[in-house]
Design a protein around this motif. Sequence first.
Motif, mmCIF file in Angstrom:
data_model
loop_
_atom_site.group_PDB
_atom_site.id
_atom_site.type_symbol
_atom_site.label_atom_id
_atom_site.label_comp_id
_atom_site.label_asym_id
_atom_site.label_seq_id
_atom_site.Cartn_x
_atom_site.Cartn_y
_atom_site.Cartn_z
ATOM 1 N N TYR A 294 0.856 -1.191 0.000
ATOM 2 C CA TYR A 294 0.000 0.000 0.000
ATOM 3 C C TYR A 294 0.887 1.234 0.000
ATOM 4 N N ASP A 295 0.282 2.399 -0.076
ATOM 5 C CA ASP A 295 1.070 3.627 -0.076
ATOM 6 C C ASP A 295 1.894 3.770 1.202
ATOM 7 N N ASP A 296 1.355 3.329 2.335
ATOM 8 C CA ASP A 296 2.005 3.583 3.623
ATOM 9 C C ASP A 296 2.595 2.350 4.298
ATOM 10 N N ARG A 297 2.466 1.142 3.669
ATOM 11 C CA ARG A 297 2.926 -0.057 4.357
ATOM 12 C C ARG A 297 3.008 -1.250 3.405
ATOM 13 N N ILE A 298 3.713 -2.265 3.877
ATOM 14 C CA ILE A 298 3.721 -3.581 3.239
ATOM 15 C C ILE A 298 3.141 -4.569 4.232
ATOM 16 N N GLU A 299 2.216 -5.422 3.769
ATOM 17 C CA GLU A 299 1.661 -6.478 4.607
ATOM 18 C C GLU A 299 1.988 -7.829 3.983
ATOM 19 N N ILE A 300 2.546 -8.724 4.774
ATOM 20 C CA ILE A 300 2.856 -10.071 4.320
ATOM 21 C C ILE A 300 2.077 -11.036 5.201
ATOM 22 N N THR A 301 1.120 -11.728 4.584
ATOM 23 C CA THR A 301 0.210 -12.603 5.312
ATOM 24 C C THR A 301 0.419 -14.040 4.867
ATOM 25 N N SER A 302 0.578 -14.942 5.815
ATOM 26 C CA SER A 302 0.788 -16.350 5.463
ATOM 27 C C SER A 302 -0.214 -17.232 6.191
ATOM 28 N N PRO A 303 -0.677 -18.315 5.546
ATOM 29 C CA PRO A 303 -1.640 -19.222 6.181
ATOM 30 C C PRO A 303 -0.996 -19.942 7.357
ATOM 31 N N GLY A 304 -1.708 -19.999 8.464
ATOM 32 C CA GLY A 304 -1.212 -20.747 9.611
ATOM 33 C C GLY A 304 -0.921 -19.874 10.807
ATOM 34 N N SER A 305 -1.276 -20.359 11.959
ATOM 35 C CA SER A 305 -0.998 -19.659 13.206
ATOM 36 C C SER A 305 0.452 -19.886 13.597
ATOM 37 N N MET A 306 0.851 -19.340 14.751
ATOM 38 C CA MET A 306 2.159 -19.674 15.309
ATOM 39 C C MET A 306 2.182 -21.181 15.577
ATOM 40 N N PHE A 307 3.241 -21.867 15.148
ATOM 41 C CA PHE A 307 3.289 -23.322 15.275
ATOM 42 C C PHE A 307 3.260 -23.764 16.736
ATOM 43 N N SER A 308 3.742 -22.914 17.642
ATOM 44 C CA SER A 308 3.733 -23.235 19.062
ATOM 45 C C SER A 308 2.332 -23.220 19.650
ATOM 46 N N GLY A 309 1.378 -22.599 18.931
ATOM 47 C CA GLY A 309 0.024 -22.454 19.445
ATOM 48 C C GLY A 309 -0.200 -21.145 20.162
ATOM 49 N N LYS A 310 0.875 -20.418 20.449
ATOM 50 C CA LYS A 310 0.747 -19.118 21.099
ATOM 51 C C LYS A 310 0.356 -18.073 20.062
ATOM 52 N N HIS A 311 -0.099 -16.930 20.535
ATOM 53 C CA HIS A 311 -0.363 -15.803 19.658
ATOM 54 C C HIS A 311 0.742 -14.774 19.839
#
Length: 466
Positions: A294-311
Amino acid sequence: MLFQLISECTDYDFKVMLETNKPKSWLKSVSAFANTIGGTLFFGVNNERKLVGLDNPQAVSDQISERINTRIKPTPVYVLTPYKEDDKVFIAVKVYPGTATPYYYDADGVKEAYIRSGNESIVAPNHILNELILKGTNQTYDTVKTRFKKSDYSFTFFEATFIDKTHTRMTEEDYRSFALTDADGYLTNAGALLADQNIYRQSRIFCTRWNGLDKTSTLGEALDDRELSGGLVNQLYAAMDFVRANTKKKWRKSGLTRIENPEYDEEAVREAIVNGIIHREYTRLGAEVCLDIYDDRIEITSPGSMFSGKHIEKTVDEIVTSERRNPVIADVFARMKFMERRGSGLKKITDTTNSLFDDGNNHVEYYSDNSYFKVTIYNANYGQKEMTEDVPVNVPVNVPVNVSLNDTEKKILEAIIQNPQITYDELEAWIKKTRKTVMRNIAKLKEKKLIERIGSDKSGSWKYLK
């Protein structure tokens, strides 16, 4: 005592009493804790964390143990401890994260595995259940053998990059020792993901340069978009090419020095893309890594939660202990120096990005839930004024009163005084004139006995004859 115990728990549930008629209401939390990061159930405590106590704690303890041992399969590791406070007894059931996953609630004709989502226990979606099954057999997705023979596919880009980064050539033995193939020449999932061909369609990266600050901007549709497929190493290089093509470097001149002000730190962006490639869930069909600019940022989104189960915390300013969802792929990328093995990647993204700003604030955000992981890196130049103007050079030029200089001669002389090693190419760029004009004006300065060349054109320098 109660609040001390609560503060020591990473996750917890409160139950006023033991529900013997509806044991699933609390046993699903036992399943969820065992399948993820562990947690504690408190019996005799209400949802407001107020201690209400239990009438017959011994009987409650016996029933808790009986229900867990008969209805959770396999039986998880847990510790049941009674506590007394203000003459009231409550029970804490600490459930440890298990290795024999998945842990099912198995009773009443129902067999379900649960995970934690926020402060709730929910049925594990299929993609997470698949991971729990692999974990229970001491496997990860990338170690699983496929039906694809290595000899039927090419690895040109991967092997060329491996030579470039490690100065060693991949051999058949390396493919086996790195767990990319088995002894019979069949690819593991990790090997399949590194092949030139796009064996798994869900391994793609979708890249988009949006016009504005969001996907629904009134400024128009996407300015650029690409769908990257093929081997993971090839995708990484292609993703970085997309970033370079859709971001800018502002710059300014200070004397003869060009000072660049990039929108993003390239290492930080690469680390974020690598993080998406390494830690994503490849079992999720129709879910790809998304790179949105975007004009003000880059977002990188990947499928899957933290593998440890934590957030993940929104801000990361220290090294985060890394549990790798795809350790074979991670090991190969680490060998090629695309990532570090010690789990410092997120801190590196934060530190290198924040170094572009001079306000002392944080400019990287992280987010995770049970479905995806996102890194947001903010543009260091967004909202700033363009900085491409020349900064005047105040260099004293002492020439005889009977010698006159045109503007080009004066500018060349100023440049030589400030930097005697300046090259013809740099002079061209500095005065914004052709090589022929530069040479003609240098000849005039020599005729006026103001400069001379010491040494060769390639390795020599200029001398100002005051």
